[in-house]
Every structure is written in structure tokens, then in C-alpha cells.
Design an enzyme around this catalytic site. Structure first.
Site, mmCIF file in Angstrom:
data_model
loop_
_atom_site.group_PDB
_atom_site.id
_atom_site.type_symbol
_atom_site.label_atom_id
_atom_site.label_comp_id
_atom_site.label_asym_id
_atom_site.label_seq_id
_atom_site.Cartn_x
_atom_site.Cartn_y
_atom_site.Cartn_z
ATOM 1 N N ARG A 1 51.301 38.904 35.645
ATOM 2 C CA ARG A 1 50.472 39.222 36.820
ATOM 3 C C ARG A 1 50.774 40.667 37.191
ATOM 4 N NH1 ARG A 1 48.012 40.426 41.045
ATOM 5 N NH2 ARG A 1 47.206 38.935 42.528
ATOM 6 N N GLU B 1 38.864 36.173 41.796
ATOM 7 C CA GLU B 1 39.227 35.100 40.868
ATOM 8 C C GLU B 1 37.974 34.538 40.201
ATOM 9 O OE1 GLU B 1 42.403 34.481 40.225
ATOM 10 O OE2 GLU B 1 42.969 35.945 41.750
ATOM 11 N N ARG C 1 54.632 33.481 36.471
ATOM 12 C CA ARG C 1 54.102 34.635 35.736
ATOM 13 C C ARG C 1 55.028 35.832 35.949
ATOM 14 N NH1 ARG C 1 48.183 34.612 38.437
ATOM 15 N NH2 ARG C 1 49.570 34.707 40.223
#
Length: 182
Positions: free
Chosen positions: A75, A83, A125
Site C-alpha cells: 500500500r 476504490e 499490506r
């Protein structure tokens, strides 16, 4: 008489506070000559001096997330894009455009990742600044108008740069700041 005593005590307090402050300013401003000499001798760190991990991008998930060829997800620090699963009118188009811009920058390319403070987010992430050559992808996506600057302390190393690029993108009406998906 009582007022005069209070005024005198107030003045004495102010003199005492000012004297304490001035003494500390003198201590703060003293320079250690040996420290200055050492600073002059040592080279100024550059972006290249940062410890970066090399990796290859396998796929682009969206405008601010990628997957590496070893299946780790990354990320981008300091930015946010729309999104893909956002159902609001117009945002799907913006999410697709941001994803495509990210794909052009990194997909199937060798990258370098720079860590700030945090290792991962709550989804596991990696949190990283991503570089392709001399281009910082996080910053480039903001510059092109496909992401907005988004601060998540303590990871704020380049936040001021990001904010400046976002202001430029807004003024130039590029990407999400324009009418590309109208």
C-alpha cells in the site's frame, strides 16, 4: 497598598521568567565547534542513501495498492485513490483511471521500496514509498491527479511534498480534480 504589592510581585515574576528564558536561549544557541566540524565533514544524505528494497510488481490492484511477484501486497504511503468497489456515481470511472495510471507506472517493472516508520497496515499490506528509477510513484500519482495526499502519522516523511503536488494538481484541474469522468 495591596494593589501596589501585587503589581510589584507581578513585575518581579516577569523579570524572573524573562531571565530564565534568556538564560535558556543562550544555552540553546551555544555552538560546539567540534560538532560543526563533524557535520561539515560528513556528506549530506540523499534520497539514494535511503535503504530501499528491490522487488518486481506482478499486478496492480488499484490506484494505491500493488502486488509483488512474491505475493506480498504493498500500500503506497501518504496517498489515497478511489476504490474499485465504490458504488457511488462517477467514482468507479475515477478508480479505473487511477488504477490504469498506476499500471502504466509500475506493472511488471522492477521497483524500489522505501519504508517510513510503520511496517504494515491493519490488513497486513506493506506500507512503502515506491520508486521506479528516479520517479516516486506515490508522488507521481498525486501530480497526475489520480490520488490525493492523505496523511497517516507516523508515516509522514514526504507529506509536505505530496501536499504541494496536490495543490498543483487541483489548480491545473488534472485527474480527479478535473471533469474527466463527467
Amino acid at each position: 497598598m495591596f494593589k501596589k504589592i501585587l503589581i510589584i510581585l507581578g513585575l518581579i515574576s516577569l523579570i524572573f521568567i524573562f531571565g530564565f528564558w534568556a538564560e535558556n536561549q543562550i544555552k540553546i544557541n551555544k555552538v560546539n565547534v567540534n560538532e560543526v566540524r563533524e557535520l561539515i565533514k560528513s556528506p549530506t544524505p540523499s534520497v539514494k542513501d535511503e535503504i530501499r528494497e528491490k522487488a518486481k510488481v506482478a499486478k496492480v490492484i488499484d490506484g494505491d495498492t500493488i502486488e509483488l511477484d512474491d505475493n506480498r501486497k504493498v500500500r503506497y504511503i501518504g496517498i489515497n485513490s478511489f476504490e474499485m468497489n465504490d458504488k457511488r456515481k462517477g467514482t468507479k470511472c475515477l478508480a479505473e483511471k487511477a488504477t490504469e495510471a498506476n499500471r502504466k507506472l509500475v506493472e511488471n517493472k522492477e521497483i524500489e521500496m522505501e519504508k517510513d516508520i510503520s511496517e504494515t497496515d491493519k490488513y497486513g499490506r506493506l506500507l512503502r514509498y515506491v520508486w521506479v528509477g528516479e520517479i516516486m510513484v506515490n508522488e507521481e500519482l498525486i501530480r497526475e491527479g489520480w490520488a490525493e495526499s492523505s496523511s497517516f502519522p507516523p508515516d509522514i516523511k514526504y507529506q509536505e511534498r505530496f501536499r504541494i503536488e496536490q495543490i498543483k494538481a487541483e489548480l491545473n484541474k488534472v485527474g480527479i480534480w478535473g471533469d474527466i469522468c463527467q
